[in-house]
Design a protein around this motif. Structure first.
Motif, mmCIF file in Angstrom:
data_model
loop_
_atom_site.group_PDB
_atom_site.id
_atom_site.type_symbol
_atom_site.label_atom_id
_atom_site.label_comp_id
_atom_site.label_asym_id
_atom_site.label_seq_id
_atom_site.Cartn_x
_atom_site.Cartn_y
_atom_site.Cartn_z
ATOM 1 N N VAL A 19 0.838 -1.209 0.000
ATOM 2 C CA VAL A 19 0.000 0.000 0.000
ATOM 3 C C VAL A 19 0.868 1.253 0.000
ATOM 4 O O VAL A 19 1.689 1.459 0.901
ATOM 5 N N ALA A 43 -7.022 9.235 2.309
ATOM 6 C CA ALA A 43 -6.190 9.979 1.346
ATOM 7 C C ALA A 43 -4.707 9.968 1.714
ATOM 8 O O ALA A 43 -3.863 10.272 0.875
ATOM 9 N N LYS A 45 -3.595 11.384 4.939
ATOM 10 C CA LYS A 45 -3.304 12.490 5.860
ATOM 11 C C LYS A 45 -2.584 12.005 7.123
ATOM 12 O O LYS A 45 -1.542 12.532 7.500
ATOM 13 N N GLN A 198 -10.753 16.149 7.643
ATOM 14 C CA GLN A 198 -11.648 15.782 6.535
ATOM 15 C C GLN A 198 -12.623 16.913 6.253
ATOM 16 O O GLN A 198 -13.073 17.092 5.128
#
Ligand code: ATP
Length: 240
Positions: A19, A43, A45, A198
């Motif tokens: 990943v 995303a 973060k 977010q």
């Protein structure tokens, strides 16, 4: 002469096995400002923030703090240099009292000094915590827990503060209070803050600049006011 103050991230990558959570992120947090790191769930973060504080290794790239390369330093060494990371969610010792949680944070870097005076300052800043100083942290509301998390992260007056989703799960009125506090920390103490969220609108209200992460890459960046005024931004990247 080049300006070597501030936090600079260059070509940063974080991998978990196959990943690729962070893919070549380059950004700069100007001293004494708030930078918002925006992006939808997953995303990258949190991985970016953890790589900055050293909780996960960077698989490529470079992080410099006031001109010094800290990419390979262990987390406690980064903390010693004035970098503090307040983690997402409710990372407190739930069975320990508010005051014990503050004491653990204080003892983490035992430099002597007066814990009592520091704790009393926390209760002045967050009067809501004062009557709860002997209450186990697990029994506090989400907003009160976030106040303890912030206070613990700030207990050694860091020059750099990383905040992971401080609005998570909180009522709007509490979010306003928390973000008002974050803004005042930057303004009054000159702390350089990196804030991931977010909820872009909330973060951009207090931030000076921001960037949007998508699948581990920076897809937008600029002054916060510019990002906030862009309706396409929330539709395209933030799921809003
Ligand atoms: P959230 O807001 O949900 O925390 P985020 O933007 O902070 O999302 P990360 O938590 O950094 O994103 O996750 C980025 C990617 O890395 C995701 O695909 C996630 O599933 C993956 N990931 C995160 N932590 C790990 C881990 N420990 N092992 C494997 N994959 C991980």
């Amino acid at each position: 002469m080049p300006d070597i103050t501030g936090l600079e991230i260059h070509g940063l990558e974080v991998r978990y096995g196959p990943v690729e959570a962070v893919r070549g992120v380059t950004l700069r947090a100007e001293p004494g400002t708030i930078t918002a790191i925006l992006g939808a769930n997953g995303a990258g973060k949190s991985s970016l923030m953890k790589a900055i504080s050293g909780l996960v290794p960077a698989t490529a790239g470079r992080i410099t703090l006031d001109g010094d390369d800290i990419t390979r330093l262990p987390p406690h060494e980064r903390a010693r240099r004035g970098l503090s990371h307040a983690l997402e969610g409710r990372r407190l010792f739930h069975r320990m009292t508010v005051e014990e949680n503050l004491k653990v944070a204080w003892d983490f870097r035992n430099r002597g000094g007066n814990f009592r005076a520091v704790a009393d300052r926390v209760y002045e800043q967050f009067p809501m915590l004062a009557p709860r100083r002997q209450t186990p942290a697990g029994m506090l509301s989400g907003g009160q827990q976030q106040m303890v998390i912030l206070s613990a992260a700030l207990i050694h007056e860091p020059r750099y503060l990383l905040l992971d989703e401080p609005s998570l799960g909180l009522a709007p009125v509490i979010v306003q209070q928390i973000f008002g506090f974050i803004e005042s920390v930057c303004r009054e103490r000159g702390t350089t803050i990196l804030l991931c969220e977010q909820v872009a609108a909330i973060a951009l209200r207090v931030a000076h600049s921001g960037c949007v992460l998508r699948r581990g890459q920076v897809v937008r960046g600029g002054p916060a006011a510019e990002l906030a005024a862009d309706p396409a931004l929330s539709a395209a990247y933030l799921g809003g």
